[in-house]
Design an enzyme around this catalytic site. Sequence first.
Site, PDB file in Angstrom:
ATOM      1  N   GLU A 177      37.153  40.546  13.017  1.00 58.48           N
ATOM      2  CA  GLU A 177      35.767  40.843  12.632  1.00 58.48           C
ATOM      3  C   GLU A 177      34.817  40.820  13.821  1.00 58.48           C
ATOM      4  O   GLU A 177      33.805  41.534  13.847  1.00 58.48           O
ATOM      5  CB  GLU A 177      35.270  39.889  11.550  1.00 58.48           C
ATOM      6  CG  GLU A 177      35.916  40.096  10.179  1.00 58.48           C
ATOM      7  CD  GLU A 177      37.244  39.383  10.016  1.00 58.48           C
ATOM      8  OE1 GLU A 177      37.742  38.786  11.004  1.00 58.48           O
ATOM      9  OE2 GLU A 177      37.805  39.420   8.894  1.00 58.48           O
ATOM     10  N   PHE A 233      37.066  28.589  -2.634  1.00 58.67           N
ATOM     11  CA  PHE A 233      37.956  29.153  -1.629  1.00 58.67           C
ATOM     12  C   PHE A 233      37.217  30.239  -0.839  1.00 58.67           C
ATOM     13  O   PHE A 233      36.596  31.129  -1.414  1.00 58.67           O
ATOM     14  CB  PHE A 233      39.206  29.744  -2.299  1.00 58.67           C
ATOM     15  CG  PHE A 233      40.131  30.406  -1.319  1.00 58.67           C
ATOM     16  CD1 PHE A 233      40.754  29.666  -0.322  1.00 58.67           C
ATOM     17  CD2 PHE A 233      40.360  31.772  -1.362  1.00 58.67           C
ATOM     18  CE1 PHE A 233      41.592  30.268   0.599  1.00 58.67           C
ATOM     19  CE2 PHE A 233      41.203  32.386  -0.448  1.00 58.67           C
ATOM     20  CZ  PHE A 233      41.818  31.635   0.542  1.00 58.67           C
ATOM     21  N   GLN A 234      37.275  30.152   0.475  1.00 60.33           N
ATOM     22  CA  GLN A 234      36.630  31.109   1.385  1.00 60.33           C
ATOM     23  C   GLN A 234      35.126  31.204   1.168  1.00 60.33           C
ATOM     24  O   GLN A 234      34.523  32.260   1.299  1.00 60.33           O
ATOM     25  CB  GLN A 234      37.285  32.496   1.295  1.00 60.33           C
ATOM     26  CG  GLN A 234      38.710  32.454   1.824  1.00 60.33           C
ATOM     27  CD  GLN A 234      39.306  33.804   2.091  1.00 60.33           C
ATOM     28  OE1 GLN A 234      39.018  34.781   1.386  1.00 60.33           O
ATOM     29  NE2 GLN A 234      40.156  33.887   3.107  1.00 60.33           N
ATOM     30  N   LYS A 241      30.634  38.472  -5.237  1.00 65.12           N
ATOM     31  CA  LYS A 241      31.676  39.326  -5.807  1.00 65.12           C
ATOM     32  C   LYS A 241      31.299  39.817  -7.206  1.00 65.12           C
ATOM     33  O   LYS A 241      31.508  40.992  -7.551  1.00 65.12           O
ATOM     34  CB  LYS A 241      33.003  38.552  -5.860  1.00 65.12           C
ATOM     35  CG  LYS A 241      34.172  39.425  -6.294  1.00 65.12           C
ATOM     36  CD  LYS A 241      35.518  38.745  -6.065  1.00 65.12           C
ATOM     37  CE  LYS A 241      36.656  39.710  -6.360  1.00 65.12           C
ATOM     38  NZ  LYS A 241      37.963  39.121  -6.083  1.00 65.12           N
ATOM     39  N   MET A 294      33.321  34.366  37.471  1.00 71.18           N
ATOM     40  CA  MET A 294      31.932  33.927  37.592  1.00 71.18           C
ATOM     41  C   MET A 294      31.835  32.408  37.597  1.00 71.18           C
ATOM     42  O   MET A 294      31.040  31.823  38.325  1.00 71.18           O
ATOM     43  CB  MET A 294      31.090  34.521  36.456  1.00 71.18           C
ATOM     44  CG  MET A 294      29.617  34.229  36.573  1.00 71.18           C
ATOM     45  SD  MET A 294      28.950  34.779  38.157  1.00 71.18           S
ATOM     46  CE  MET A 294      28.287  36.379  37.719  1.00 71.18           C
TER      47      MET A 294
HETATM   48  C1  LIG Z   1      32.688  33.572  24.843  1.00 70.67           C
HETATM   49  C2  LIG Z   1      32.354  33.028  26.184  1.00 70.67           C
HETATM   50  N1  LIG Z   1      32.967  31.926  26.643  1.00 70.67           N
HETATM   51  C3  LIG Z   1      32.673  31.435  27.865  1.00 70.67           C
HETATM   52  C4  LIG Z   1      31.738  32.040  28.656  1.00 70.67           C
HETATM   53  C5  LIG Z   1      31.406  31.493  30.041  1.00 70.67           C
HETATM   54  N2  LIG Z   1      31.784  32.455  31.065  1.00 70.67           N
HETATM   55  C6  LIG Z   1      30.898  33.298  31.631  1.00 70.67           C
HETATM   56  S1  LIG Z   1      31.578  34.341  32.710  1.00 70.67           S
HETATM   57  C7  LIG Z   1      33.103  33.663  32.496  1.00 70.67           C
HETATM   58  C8  LIG Z   1      34.283  34.165  33.252  1.00 70.67           C
HETATM   59  C9  LIG Z   1      34.679  35.532  32.843  1.00 70.67           C
HETATM   60  O1  LIG Z   1      35.923  35.815  33.416  1.00 70.67           O
HETATM   61  P1  LIG Z   1      36.426  37.295  33.567  1.00 70.67           P
HETATM   62  O2  LIG Z   1      36.345  37.989  32.265  1.00 70.67           O
HETATM   63  O3  LIG Z   1      37.741  37.288  34.229  1.00 70.67           O
HETATM   64  O4  LIG Z   1      35.301  37.943  34.488  1.00 70.67           O
HETATM   65  P2  LIG Z   1      35.033  37.738  36.075  1.00 70.67           P
HETATM   66  O5  LIG Z   1      33.866  36.815  36.189  1.00 70.67           O
HETATM   67  O6  LIG Z   1      36.284  37.180  36.675  1.00 70.67           O
HETATM   68  O7  LIG Z   1      34.704  39.099  36.557  1.00 70.67           O
HETATM   69  C10 LIG Z   1      33.048  32.617  31.573  1.00 70.67           C
HETATM   70  C11 LIG Z   1      34.205  31.775  31.165  1.00 70.67           C
HETATM   71  C12 LIG Z   1      31.089  33.181  28.128  1.00 70.67           C
HETATM   72  N3  LIG Z   1      30.148  33.833  28.786  1.00 70.67           N
HETATM   73  N4  LIG Z   1      31.432  33.666  26.905  1.00 70.67           N
END
Ligand SMILES: Cc1ncc(C[n+]2csc(CCOP(=O)(O)OP(=O)(O)O)c2C)c(N)n1
Length: 578
Positions: free
Chosen positions: A52, A114-115, A164, A477
């Site tokens: 979803e 449920f759900q 529902k 990042m």
């Molecule tokens: C759902 C979610 N969980 C955690 C984060 C924190 N977060 C921001 S950037 C990042 C790393 C992303 O890694 P990748 O997709 O490999 O991208 P890169 O920075 O390596 O280009 C994380 C864990 C987030 N933004 N969203």
Amino acid sequence: MTERMTGAQALVRALEHVGVDTVFGIPGGAILPAYDPLYDSTKVRHVLVRHEQGAGHAAEGYAQATGKVGVCMATSGPGATNLVTPIADAYMDSVPIVAITGQVTSSLIGTDAFQEADISGITMPITKHSFLVTDAAEIPRTIAEAFHIASTGRPGPVLVDISKDALQADTTFVWPPVMQLPGYRPVTRPHSKQIREAAKLIVESKRPVLYVGGGVHKSGASGELMRLAELTGIPVVTTLMARGTFPDSHPQHMGMPGMHGSVSAVGALQQADLIIGLGVRFDDRVTGQLASFAPYAKIVHADIDPAEISKNRHADVPIVGDCREVIAEMINAVEAEPRKGEYTDWWKTLNGYKETYPLGYEEFSDGSLAPQYVMERLSAIAGPDTYFVAGVGQHQMWAAQFIDYENPGTFINSGGLGTMGFAVPAAMGAKMGRPDATVWAIDGDGCFQMTNQELATCAIEGVPVKIAIINNGNLGMVRQWQTLFYDQRYSNTNLQAKLRIPDFVKLAEAYGCAGLRCERPEDVDAVIKEAMEINDRPVVVDFVVHQDAMVWPMVAAGTSNDDIKIARDMAPKWESEE
Ligand SMILES: Cc1ncc(C[n+]2csc(CCOP(=O)(O)OP(=O)(O)O)c2C)c(N)n1
Ligand SMILES: [Mg+2]
């Protein structure tokens, strides 16, 4: 028009009447009555996604690429809660979507059936409005209201949760319904006195900047923006949500402001004596430390949402209105001013920033691939009519920095919520909304692993998106912050790329897509061209890049924009210090 039918049939009929052609979703017990008449609809295509969350982001991508309302559908409980992230994402980025969820039978609501999940309660703070419908007769009117609310004023997500028994009950379908939305009357027409005040400041100022946000494209005002910019000669900065709203190639474009903005854009805002904020929200990623943001600037702030104005930074001239009307009236008001703005010295300073501090990046002596180079080549080869859809992380920032955007709305990404996993499903939605356009997702190896199951949907439904995985083997990042602020202690950011678990090329093939890999700079063009030629199925390119590439410039979180670094321990010299 009146006709007897079930609530479920009335739902599908109402969706047809409001012009829905695509719905992304997954069925389940509570929503099942709605799926039965959906099976017969010749106007509404239901796309069976694999999760979803994918349905919600696909609806967002569809909405952003088309300007129409995106629609997603799920069953009660876990189906509905899986929509929470994309709903929050759409709320933060003002994306018009309607989420339709089944709810347990009304007599069971509140019994932990449920759900059962109180999804209208859960999403109340992250929707423009959330409805709970337990009477079949109210379904058509609620759908009409939901689409109206989602798409007017400041766009945003609306939830319609239908029990529902309401879907199963017999009712009389009446169309068009009479909407009952007392108190919902978004102001689009700006106050003329405020507009005149803004025009006066514009011609009197010495160092003005047009600070352009996502609201400008959303109101369809990029043409008006161009006219205002060229009429006044004022420099323009485009936020992450506004990339493409003003062409990058235009000499008045200063780049993107913010944490990873260009020195010219950040410097322009910091040195400005007047900031004209259009459809922006003075987000912390743009202002840096708020107390030291743009210390010399008077603020004109125009937004359709009065709650945004003076929320973070006091507006000297607040303007509530639709950006298109605001900018059109500003043009008239500036033309009516007897004097013209004089910004020659300002442009000398700004052109100095542009020349001295262009965006750049480090190349690696070991022959490995620089991610920024991949962006530059994608930009050049795919061209400015392409829609680029990014995930969240370093790759998102490089996509914002190193791809040239010439057309409004061609960069789609998760700006406000920063949702990893956005790119693949949003690209699917964008491609379904714009089947003739090329759609490239720029995804991280981390993000990709959150929602890549929608590749199955793309392959089966015939949605040939192109996915560039910028595979640095890390949650890059976060790793960058560990490099800079945590003594290079890389706690839980290494995804062990050397093990190739999963092997993205094999994974793509398993999903019925083409899988390509590129590891050397000299192969980049050929691989991109090969991917551009595959249009009978989705393509995934695993760009294996160096793990130590960093996003520069950077304003460290919570610090002043004045302390922007162009590389580690390297700051630009501002004019005042010279
Ligand atoms: C759902 C979610 N969980 C955690 C984060 C924190 N977060 C921001 S950037 C990042 C790393 C992303 O890694 P990748 O997709 O490999 O991208 P890169 O920075 O390596 O280009 C994380 C864990 C987030 N933004 N969203
Ligand atoms: Mg990564």
